[in-house]
Design an enzyme around this catalytic site. Structure first.
Site, PDB file in Angstrom:
ATOM      1  CG  HIS A 206     -12.417   2.411  18.564  1.00  0.00           C
ATOM      2  ND1 HIS A 206     -13.289   2.239  17.514  1.00  0.00           N
ATOM      3  CD2 HIS A 206     -11.301   2.962  18.023  1.00  0.00           C
ATOM      4  CE1 HIS A 206     -12.718   2.656  16.397  1.00  0.00           C
ATOM      5  NE2 HIS A 206     -11.505   3.105  16.678  1.00  0.00           N
ATOM      6  CB  CYS A 244     -12.507   6.523  15.965  1.00  0.00           C
ATOM      7  SG  CYS A 244     -11.880   6.040  14.357  1.00  0.00           S
ATOM      8  CG  HIS A 271      -8.289   6.250  16.963  1.00  0.00           C
ATOM      9  ND1 HIS A 271      -8.771   4.975  16.795  1.00  0.00           N
ATOM     10  CD2 HIS A 271      -7.290   6.163  17.868  1.00  0.00           C
ATOM     11  CE1 HIS A 271      -8.094   4.143  17.591  1.00  0.00           C
ATOM     12  NE2 HIS A 271      -7.199   4.836  18.259  1.00  0.00           N
ATOM     13  CG  ASP A 316      -7.466   5.211  12.812  1.00  0.00           C
ATOM     14  OD1 ASP A 316      -6.829   4.171  12.641  1.00  0.00           O
ATOM     15  OD2 ASP A 316      -8.559   5.242  13.390  1.00  0.00           O
ATOM     16  CG  HIS A 317      -7.747   2.607   9.136  1.00  0.00           C
ATOM     17  ND1 HIS A 317      -9.006   2.104   8.976  1.00  0.00           N
ATOM     18  CD2 HIS A 317      -7.212   1.957  10.197  1.00  0.00           C
ATOM     19  CE1 HIS A 317      -9.220   1.181   9.895  1.00  0.00           C
ATOM     20  NE2 HIS A 317      -8.146   1.081  10.656  1.00  0.00           N
ATOM     21  CE1 TYR A 330      -3.492   1.220  12.560  1.00  0.00           C
ATOM     22  CE2 TYR A 330      -4.886  -0.435  11.535  1.00  0.00           C
ATOM     23  CZ  TYR A 330      -4.692   0.556  12.482  1.00  0.00           C
ATOM     24  OH  TYR A 330      -5.705   0.873  13.350  1.00  0.00           O
TER      25      TYR A 330
HETATM   26  C1  DNO Z   1      -8.992   0.137  13.586  1.00  0.00           C
HETATM   27  C2  DNO Z   1      -8.898   0.357  15.015  1.00  0.00           C
HETATM   28  C3  DNO Z   1      -9.812  -0.566  15.777  1.00  0.00           C
HETATM   29  C4  DNO Z   1      -9.610  -0.381  17.254  1.00  0.00           C
HETATM   30  C5  DNO Z   1     -10.525  -1.203  18.111  1.00  0.00           C
HETATM   31  C6  DNO Z   1     -10.404  -0.762  19.541  1.00  0.00           C
HETATM   32  O1  DNO Z   1      -8.041   0.219  12.898  1.00  0.00           O
HETATM   33  O2  DNO Z   1      -9.102   1.662  15.328  1.00  0.00           O
HETATM   34  O3  DNO Z   1      -9.530  -1.881  15.405  1.00  0.00           O
HETATM   35  O4  DNO Z   1      -8.302  -0.747  17.580  1.00  0.00           O
HETATM   36  O5  DNO Z   1     -11.822  -1.128  17.715  1.00  0.00           O
HETATM   37  O6  DNO Z   1     -10.712  -1.817  20.365  1.00  0.00           O
END
Ligand code: DNO
Length: 356
Positions: A206, A244, A271, A316-317, A330
């Site tokens: 990531h 991401c 992501h 994602d978020h 989340y």
């Molecule tokens: C945030 C996530 C990160 C991700 C880590 C992977 O919400 O995308 O916390 O899980 O960086 O190790």
């Protein structure tokens, strides 16, 4: 594109598996044993337990996020070999339940970082916010203390009980340069990737979030050039990426759609989310919709579609909307809306291709 949804487990998530099951096209959960300290070997019975839970709802457990990397590995300490061995055993065990992708990161000390976990947007919802001036002149330990005062809201790595270790960790990182971090990452990959290949699990790093050094700690997975360097460290498809869009996209100079086009064969996990960047470089997370932020989500999905992406993707978020009480970023609602936006783009492109 195979859609999956992050689930933090029975005791850690207000979202339930039957709710996830009702999100159109969500075929699996993105999971981890969140109570396992970094560096420990994961126990088989706990792994099996998650498998059974998910299968009861017809959801797969193909993607793990994250198997965290012990700080000694990132620091390059002699004790790292023990933790790397544990990591290998965990890969082996996860392969036994059919896991296909492991997401991890190589950020020293902290995972993602924001200065406000519930900043109000103009529509009345709240979202994660990063304000550069709050970071520049502050002792990170003071920031941890402030954030820890609000025990309902934490970021990974910022848990109050970690406070004592953090002082030592900062001390340990004092002499670790950016090049040291590269070489420690390389050492880790050379050990791990052959094991991942043997067990048919794709490793997917990531990027750093935000994609720049913080508190004087080096960060390396921050832009296209460095991702290219990373992929060459061990040039093997099992050494791949979690791309991401929100992490990389919070630096205006990163063109995420271009990265998708360049690295598509090494992206195992996408992501997808949006952020709005302000003139001074601060940023806030927004809905997934392209018009709401600074990241061209439409073009990113188009890039995945052009490359016939068959890997996993998750929203994602998101914002915290409709009064939902949830882990920062989340919530169920905004991420589910995000999925529908992503499918809307994807399905339209798919139909257009067929009708050509
Ligand atoms: C945030 C996530 C990160 C991700 C880590 C992977 O919400 O995308 O916390 O899980 O960086 O190790």
């Amino acid at each position: 594109m195979r859609m999956v949804f992050r689930w933090f487990g029975d005791n850690n998530d207000h979202v339930s598996l039957d709710q996830i099951k009702q999100i159109p096209g969500a075929e699996g959960i993105v999971w981890a044993l969140h109570d396992m300290p970094a560096g420990e070997e994961w126990p088989m019975d706990k792994i099996n337990q998650v498998k059974e839970q998910a299968e009861a709802y017809g959801l797969n457990i193909d993607v793990v996020e994250s198997v965290n990397v012990h700080e000694d590995i990132k620091l390059g300490l002699p004790t790292r070999d023990r933790y790397i061995e544990n990591y290998k055993r965990t890969i082996e065990k996860l392969s036994k339940v059919g896991v296909k992708v492991i997401c991890y990161n190589f950020m020293p000390v902290f995972d993602w970082l924001r200065t406000d976990l519930a900043k109000k947007l103009e529509d009345g919802s709240t979202a994660l916010f990063y304000e550069g001036s709050k970071i520049h002149d502050i002792d990170p330990l003071d920031l941890v203390k402030t954030i820890a005062e609000d025990s309902t809201r934490t970021m990974p790595g910022w848990e109050p009980e970690r406070l004592a270790d953090l002082t030592e960790l900062f001390e340990a990182y004092k002499n670790v340069t950016t090049e040291d971090l590269w070489s420690n990452l390389s050492y880790f990959l050379e050990e791990i990737i052959p094991v991942a290949e043997q067990h048919d699990i794709k490793m997917a790093i990531h990027p750093d979030d935000p994609p720049w050094p913080i508190f004087g700690l080096p960060r390396i997975m921050i832009n296209k050039e460095n991702i290219e360097r990373f992929l060459k460290l061990v040039d093997n498809p099992y050494n791949g990426l979690t791309l991401c869009s929100g992490s990389l996209g919070s630096n205006r100079e990163n063109d995420v759609a271009d990265m998708v086009r360049s690295f598509s064969d090494r992206i195992h996990f996408a992501h997808i989310r949006n952020v709005r960047i302000y003139d001074n470089g601060d940023f806030i997370e927004t809905s997934h919709r392209t018009q709401d932020g600074s990241v061209d989500i439409y073009d990113i999905v188009k890039a995945y579609h052009e490359s016939e992406f068959t890997g996993y993707a998750r929203p994602d978020h998101g914002r915290h909307i409709w009064g939902e009480e949830c882990r920062p970023g989340y919530g169920l609602y905004d991420r589910a809306l995000g999925i529908m936006y992503l499918w809307g783009i994807w399905d339209t492109l798919e139909r257009q291709k067929k009708e050509k």
